[in-house]
Enzyme design. Structure first.
Site, PDB file in Angstrom:
ATOM      1  N   HIS A 247      -2.154   1.407 -14.804  1.00 40.84           N
ATOM      2  CA  HIS A 247      -1.538   2.240 -14.723  1.00 40.84           C
ATOM      3  C   HIS A 247      -0.538   2.327 -13.811  1.00 40.84           C
ATOM      4  O   HIS A 247      -0.994   0.908 -12.704  1.00 40.84           O
ATOM      5  CB  HIS A 247      -2.909   3.124 -13.721  1.00 40.84           C
TER       6      HIS A 247
ATOM      7  N   HIS B 196      -1.904  -1.387 -11.084  1.00 40.15           N
ATOM      8  CA  HIS B 196      -2.794  -2.352 -11.813  1.00 40.15           C
ATOM      9  C   HIS B 196      -2.981  -2.135 -12.810  1.00 40.15           C
ATOM     10  O   HIS B 196      -3.646  -1.422 -13.853  1.00 40.15           O
ATOM     11  CB  HIS B 196      -4.444  -1.382 -11.054  1.00 40.15           C
TER      12      HIS B 196
ATOM     13  N   TYR C 163      -5.695   0.404  -0.328  1.00 40.57           N
ATOM     14  CA  TYR C 163      -6.255   0.670  -1.868  1.00 40.57           C
ATOM     15  C   TYR C 163      -5.013  -0.037  -2.794  1.00 40.57           C
ATOM     16  O   TYR C 163      -5.472  -0.886  -3.254  1.00 40.57           O
ATOM     17  CB  TYR C 163      -6.735   2.139  -2.277  1.00 40.57           C
TER      18      TYR C 163
ATOM     19  N   HIS D 169       0.393   3.763  -9.029  1.00 42.76           N
ATOM     20  CA  HIS D 169      -0.240   4.856  -7.949  1.00 42.76           C
ATOM     21  C   HIS D 169       1.718   4.519  -7.773  1.00 42.76           C
ATOM     22  O   HIS D 169       1.573   3.593  -7.352  1.00 42.76           O
ATOM     23  CB  HIS D 169      -0.900   3.796  -7.310  1.00 42.76           C
TER      24      HIS D 169
END
Length: 219
Positions: A124, A112, A22, A126
């Protein structure tokens, strides 16, 4: 003022490899890029030899061999200043990963940049990492996720960090982590000649008298 937000999440068995796909926008998640979103950057590091060229091998092994009620990954989800350009944001994330993870854990991160509700960018990051500590002992995927053997480390799995902590300790550690992020992020903003700053304190802590705002997500 730039947005200050950092949350910590964990994944259970079966969730690591789908989440890694993802954040890297692989497979079924590649369609996200057709909706105006940008995969600004994607990197990984400190992987065991058997996952050195493909981080998904680590997360697949975590899903297969980590104990069923254990966590397969820990993740920092961090809002990045839209005032920065992509190169500045990548440098900031790399520095934060180096500070908080270093060479102790295998990690994978992605930046992203979707469109926010106000029409601007909503960058942001991850940052996923495996809580198993790297100790220089070569283990195959199955052994890597076995229980740690303190007397004979080479016979057991890699030691797991962040276990056995009470809620109060975790809250304190999260507050300290957010404080370190605020310092580093603002240092990078100064370095980039950008006037914006982040403040990780709540409205109550700052005494603004304002109520928390509703999150403005792209969805």
């Amino acid at each position: 003022m730039a947005i200050g937000r950092l949350s910590v999440k964990v994944g259970k068995a079966g969730k690591a490899s789908p989440h890694a796909a993802y954040i890297a926008r692989l497979g079924q998640y590649e369609k996200r890029l057709e909706q105006g979103e940008k995969l600004e950057a994607s990197e990984f590091g400190n992987m065991p030899k058997w996952a050195a060229t493909n981080p998904l091998h680590l997360w697949e092994a975590a899903d297969a061999y980590e104990r069923k009620n254990g966590t397969t990954y820990r993740e920092f989800e961090i809002a990045l200043p839209r005032e920065m350009n992509p190169a500045q944001r990548l440098e900031l994330v790399r520095d934060f990963v180096g500070q908080e993870i270093g060479d102790r854990h295998a990690f994978q991160f992605a930046i992203h940049t979707p469109t926010a509700a106000d029409g601007g960018e909503q960058p942001h990051a991850h940052v996923m990492f495996c809580e198993r500590e790297l100790d220089g002992i070569e283990r195959d995927p199955e052994q890597f996720f076995k229980r740690y053997n303190s007397k004979n480390p080479e016979r057991g799995g890699a030691k797991k960090a962040n276990t056995g902590k009470d809620p109060a300790t975790r809250r304190t550690e999260l507050k300290e982590l957010r404080g370190r992020w605020e310092i580093m992020c603002n240092e990078h903003l100064v370095r980039g000649g950008i006037d914006a700053r982040i403040d990780m304190r709540s409205h109550a802590e700052r005494g603004t008298g304002l109520a928390p705002e509703v999150k403005q997500l792209p969805s």
